[in-house]
Design a protein around this motif. Structure first.
Motif, mmCIF file in Angstrom:
data_model
loop_
_atom_site.group_PDB
_atom_site.id
_atom_site.type_symbol
_atom_site.label_atom_id
_atom_site.label_comp_id
_atom_site.label_asym_id
_atom_site.label_seq_id
_atom_site.Cartn_x
_atom_site.Cartn_y
_atom_site.Cartn_z
ATOM 1 N N THR A 1 105.212 73.121 65.397
ATOM 2 C CA THR A 1 105.375 73.346 63.960
ATOM 3 C C THR A 1 104.587 74.561 63.488
ATOM 4 O O THR A 1 104.782 75.020 62.359
ATOM 5 N N GLU A 2 103.697 75.072 64.339
ATOM 6 C CA GLU A 2 102.860 76.220 63.984
ATOM 7 C C GLU A 2 103.377 77.520 64.593
ATOM 8 O O GLU A 2 102.650 78.505 64.665
ATOM 9 N N ALA A 3 104.614 77.547 65.031
ATOM 10 C CA ALA A 3 105.144 78.693 65.773
ATOM 11 C C ALA A 3 104.975 80.006 65.022
ATOM 12 O O ALA A 3 104.666 81.048 65.618
ATOM 13 N N ASN A 4 105.164 79.995 63.704
ATOM 14 C CA ASN A 4 105.103 81.246 62.935
ATOM 15 C C ASN A 4 103.697 81.832 62.890
ATOM 16 O O ASN A 4 103.522 83.011 62.566
ATOM 17 N N LYS A 5 102.679 81.041 63.225
ATOM 18 C CA LYS A 5 101.302 81.543 63.244
ATOM 19 C C LYS A 5 100.954 82.210 64.573
ATOM 20 O O LYS A 5 99.878 82.808 64.694
ATOM 21 N N PHE A 6 101.847 82.102 65.537
ATOM 22 C CA PHE A 6 101.529 82.550 66.893
ATOM 23 C C PHE A 6 102.552 83.561 67.425
ATOM 24 O O PHE A 6 102.819 83.591 68.619
ATOM 25 N N SER A 7 103.101 84.380 66.558
ATOM 26 C CA SER A 7 104.120 85.334 67.012
ATOM 27 C C SER A 7 103.521 86.378 67.959
ATOM 28 O O SER A 7 104.144 86.731 68.973
ATOM 29 N N GLU A 8 102.318 86.866 67.670
ATOM 30 C CA GLU A 8 101.689 87.865 68.539
ATOM 31 C C GLU A 8 101.324 87.250 69.888
ATOM 32 O O GLU A 8 101.498 87.877 70.941
ATOM 33 N N GLN A 9 100.823 86.035 69.863
ATOM 34 C CA GLN A 9 100.464 85.361 71.108
ATOM 35 C C GLN A 9 101.696 85.119 71.963
ATOM 36 O O GLN A 9 101.650 85.265 73.200
ATOM 37 N N GLN A 10 102.800 84.737 71.325
ATOM 38 C CA GLN A 10 104.039 84.541 72.078
ATOM 39 C C GLN A 10 104.504 85.843 72.719
ATOM 40 O O GLN A 10 104.955 85.855 73.868
ATOM 41 N N ALA A 11 104.392 86.940 71.992
ATOM 42 C CA ALA A 11 104.793 88.235 72.542
ATOM 43 C C ALA A 11 103.927 88.603 73.745
ATOM 44 O O ALA A 11 104.427 89.116 74.760
ATOM 45 N N ASP A 12 102.635 88.361 73.636
ATOM 46 C CA ASP A 12 101.732 88.633 74.762
ATOM 47 C C ASP A 12 102.131 87.816 75.983
ATOM 48 O O ASP A 12 102.213 88.341 77.106
ATOM 49 N N LEU A 13 102.352 86.530 75.785
ATOM 50 C CA LEU A 13 102.696 85.665 76.911
ATOM 51 C C LEU A 13 103.988 86.093 77.570
ATOM 52 O O LEU A 13 104.098 86.094 78.805
#
Length: 383
Positions: free
Chosen positions: A245-257
């Motif tokens: 549910t917190e996906a929108n707070k982690f867009s940069e982290q997702q891109a890094d991964l």
């Protein structure tokens, strides 16, 4: 015939071959052979992805998991692993498996215990939630860390293994995604940070990861299974972030991964054995050392990551490499359902003996099959 139709036709043939080889036998052998903590955790994840995909972090339905079980939707084999571990766990143990030696490996079972707790029928029973909470607190506050803050893979000293990335960050991310709120968000960040810190410690200019650093001994080789563990673990963290549910707070982290996973996958496939050599399609036990032997186990896990990443990225980068690997794996499963030509998972740098088997290799076959299946489903919808 469109390119999608051609791909589907090819994959249909591969699927038919897998049916002939009876994935059910691979599954049965995995269940019967997995004994060590990391084997049990990996088995639980493989069984989830294979038989209960709606509960897998690769699906939007992962959080929260359903607590309405029935005869056809009960994750019985996964929960059986959690139940057996809980039945033998001493009540005062800070870890899900007592005195394991590895601080990280027991945490790999944590997702199945969380799943069992979520679906329990007796809501007054807090034994599972207490045990898994202790496991989390043990990792966060008791296990030694490197100067950078990376949690040690080992309990007795600070030592970083690439394997850790599959054992711990996915558990912390899953816990955080279930928890939600401020604590859940913090745990999702911790899972990402541990991937980042391990990459900083183990990755070198090749784009591959060393196996082990720090502690009283090291393994600086680019061990194929270690790289596969790292890529597959980061992938599960990425999927947990994406479907929380917190996906929108982690867009940069997702891109890094995504970038870090792709680094390993691209570098690994650049060493895939070419068609004019024996064991066409395999990866070597040490990826960039031609003197080492081909290893079907790590090959299967890297293929699994490739298919899953293709779905997340909506592209087919390196899928042809994964397809060649799948053909090799198909030909490496004997009629009894055992994957042959694996590395000995207990020695790292020798082949499994003729009469030996790799439980984690069995799990990797199921993970590859489940990843391939999701990829085919996606391109079917596109077509």
């Amino acid at each position: 015939m469109s390119w999608v139709s051609r791909i589907l036709a090819i994959h249909s043939l591969i699927h038919a071959n897998y049916v002939d080889l009876k994935i059910a036998n691979v599954r049965s052998n995995l269940i019967n052979s997995a004994k060590a903590s990391w084997e049990l955790g990996t088995a639980a994840e493989a069984l989830t992805e294979l038989s209960w995909p709606a509960l897998s972090v690769f699906e939007r339905t992962a959080f929260p998991p359903t607590n309405h079980r029935n005869a056809s939707y009960n994750a019985a084999d996964v929960l059986d692993i959690a139940n057996k571990v809980m039945a033998t766990r001493p009540k005062d143990s800070p870890s899900l498996v007592a005195n394991d030696g590895a601080a990280a490996d027991p945490a790999s079972i944590g997702v199945s215990v969380l799943m069992a707790n979520w679906t329990r029928s007796d809501l007054s029973d807090v034994s599972y939630s207490n045990a898994v909470r202790k496991q989390l607190q043990y990792l966060l506050y008791k296990v030694p860390r490197s100067k950078s803050g990376a949690i040690s893979h080992r309990a007795s000293e600070t030592q970083l293994w690439a394997d850790f990335v599959y054992m711990v960050p996915p558990f912390i991310a899953y816990y955080g995604a279930l928890q939600q709120g401020t604590e859940g968000t913090e745990l999702l960040q911790v899972a990402y940070d541990q991937c980042r810190l391990y990459r900083q410690a183990l990755r070198d200019k090749s784009g591959l990861w060393k196996h082990i650093t720090l502690g009283n001994w090291q393994d600086n080789s680019h061990w194929a299974t270690g790289n596969a563990w790292a890529a597959a673990g980061m992938l599960r963290v990425l999927a947990s972030l994406k479907h929380s549910t917190e996906a929108n707070k982690f867009s940069e982290q997702q891109a890094d991964l995504r970038e870090w996973i792709q680094e390993i996958v691209s570098a690994a496939w650049s060493y895939q054995v070419p068609h004019h050599q024996t064991a066409f399609g395999t990866l070597l036990n040490v990826l960039d050392d031609p003197k080492t032997f081909g290893d079907t186990a790590s090959t299967a896990l890297i293929a699994s990551v490739t298919y899953r990443l293709a779905v997340l990225n909506k592209d087919s980068l390196h899928v042809s490499n994964a397809d060649r690997a799948m053909e090799l794996i198909k030909n490496s499963i004997d009629r009894n359902g055992w994957l042959r030509n694996t590395v000995n998972p207990y020695t790292f740098h020798s082949p499994s003996p003729p009469d030996g088997h790799s439980p984690e290799g069995q799990a990797f076959v199921l993970l590859m099959y489940a990843g391939w299946r999701q990829y085919v489903d996606q391109i079917s919808r596109i077509g």
